[in-house]
Scaffold this motif. Sequence first.
Motif, PDB file in Angstrom:
ATOM      1  N   TYR A  47       0.925  -1.301   0.151  1.00 10.26           N
ATOM      2  CA  TYR A  47       0.104   0.020  -0.021  1.00 10.26           C
ATOM      3  C   TYR A  47       0.982   1.209  -0.059  1.00 10.26           C
ATOM      4  N   ASN A  48       1.838   1.200   0.883  1.00 12.33           N
ATOM      5  CA  ASN A  48       2.575   2.485   0.869  1.00 12.33           C
ATOM      6  C   ASN A  48       3.697   2.461  -0.451  1.00 12.33           C
ATOM      7  N   SER A  49       3.980   1.378  -0.883  1.00 14.89           N
ATOM      8  CA  SER A  49       4.773   1.706  -2.296  1.00 14.89           C
ATOM      9  C   SER A  49       3.767   2.276  -3.419  1.00 14.89           C
ATOM     10  N   ILE A  50       2.630   1.700  -3.303  1.00 15.32           N
ATOM     11  CA  ILE A  50       1.473   2.183  -4.482  1.00 15.32           C
ATOM     12  C   ILE A  50       1.378   3.765  -4.241  1.00 15.32           C
ATOM     13  N   ASN A  51       1.387   3.900  -2.959  1.00 17.06           N
ATOM     14  CA  ASN A  51       0.765   5.508  -2.682  1.00 17.06           C
ATOM     15  C   ASN A  51       1.973   6.193  -2.954  1.00 17.06           C
ATOM     16  N   THR A  52       3.233   5.813  -2.826  1.00 22.06           N
ATOM     17  CA  THR A  52       4.592   6.541  -3.272  1.00 22.06           C
ATOM     18  C   THR A  52       4.566   6.697  -4.902  1.00 22.06           C
ATOM     19  N   LEU A  53       4.109   5.872  -5.468  1.00 25.08           N
ATOM     20  CA  LEU A  53       4.233   5.808  -7.093  1.00 25.08           C
ATOM     21  C   LEU A  53       3.050   6.817  -7.468  1.00 25.08           C
ATOM     22  N   LEU A  54       2.066   6.613  -7.144  1.00 26.37           N
ATOM     23  CA  LEU A  54       0.582   7.523  -7.322  1.00 26.37           C
ATOM     24  C   LEU A  54       0.625   8.949  -6.780  1.00 26.37           C
ATOM     25  N   GLU A  55       1.255   9.171  -5.797  1.00 24.66           N
ATOM     26  CA  GLU A  55       1.398  10.584  -5.098  1.00 24.66           C
ATOM     27  C   GLU A  55       1.600  11.682  -6.090  1.00 24.66           C
ATOM     28  N   PRO A  56       3.071  11.671  -6.738  1.00 25.50           N
ATOM     29  CA  PRO A  56       3.128  12.454  -7.766  1.00 25.50           C
ATOM     30  C   PRO A  56       2.369  12.933  -8.886  1.00 25.50           C
ATOM     31  N   VAL A  57       1.449  11.883  -9.091  1.00 23.84           N
ATOM     32  CA  VAL A  57       0.406  12.190 -10.278  1.00 23.84           C
ATOM     33  C   VAL A  57      -0.887  12.528  -9.592  1.00 23.84           C
ATOM     34  N   LEU A  58      -1.503  12.170  -8.257  1.00 23.75           N
ATOM     35  CA  LEU A  58      -2.552  12.474  -7.789  1.00 23.75           C
ATOM     36  C   LEU A  58      -2.501  13.876  -6.917  1.00 23.75           C
ATOM     37  N   ALA A  59      -1.380  14.409  -6.533  1.00 27.57           N
ATOM     38  CA  ALA A  59      -1.168  15.485  -5.548  1.00 27.57           C
ATOM     39  C   ALA A  59      -1.811  16.782  -6.513  1.00 27.57           C
ATOM     40  N   PRO A  60      -1.360  16.965  -7.733  1.00 30.64           N
ATOM     41  CA  PRO A  60      -1.882  18.261  -8.410  1.00 30.64           C
ATOM     42  C   PRO A  60      -3.253  18.136  -8.548  1.00 30.64           C
ATOM     43  N   ILE A  61      -3.951  16.815  -8.845  1.00 32.88           N
ATOM     44  CA  ILE A  61      -5.340  16.814  -8.933  1.00 32.88           C
ATOM     45  C   ILE A  61      -6.039  17.188  -7.649  1.00 32.88           C
ATOM     46  N   ARG A  62      -5.381  16.768  -6.462  1.00 31.22           N
ATOM     47  CA  ARG A  62      -6.095  16.983  -5.234  1.00 31.22           C
ATOM     48  C   ARG A  62      -5.988  18.398  -4.743  1.00 31.22           C
ATOM     49  N   ARG A  63      -4.925  19.231  -5.379  1.00 29.81           N
ATOM     50  CA  ARG A  63      -4.915  20.636  -4.894  1.00 29.81           C
ATOM     51  C   ARG A  63      -6.134  21.357  -5.896  1.00 29.81           C
TER      52      ARG A  63
END
Length: 97
Positions: A47-63
């Motif tokens: 779960y943490n590995s997948i979060n680490t991979l997806l966070e750079p893509v999802l963070a701008p959308i969350r903002r």
Amino acid sequence: MFLITLLQIVELLTSVLLMLIIVQFVIGLLFAFNVVNQSNQFAAAVYNSINTLLEPVLAPIRRILPRTGAIDFSPLVLIIILQLVEIVLRNVAMASI
């Protein structure tokens, strides 16, 4: 020919990101409903590995998205964006043939 190759690469990346989003969602549900304990080191590491991979893509959308409380719609928005890019590239590639 170049556009078809580009389309195939985008389709591959879209499939990989979609699988990562689905696995993240399923593991998150398993944690939320206590089916899998968060102290399970393997599940937590995945779960943490997948979060680490997806966070750079999802963070701008969350903002950009408004806060909705406990529900995170950024994976859904990412899936829609990826599908739209794929549709546009497919249409451009087919028009160039």
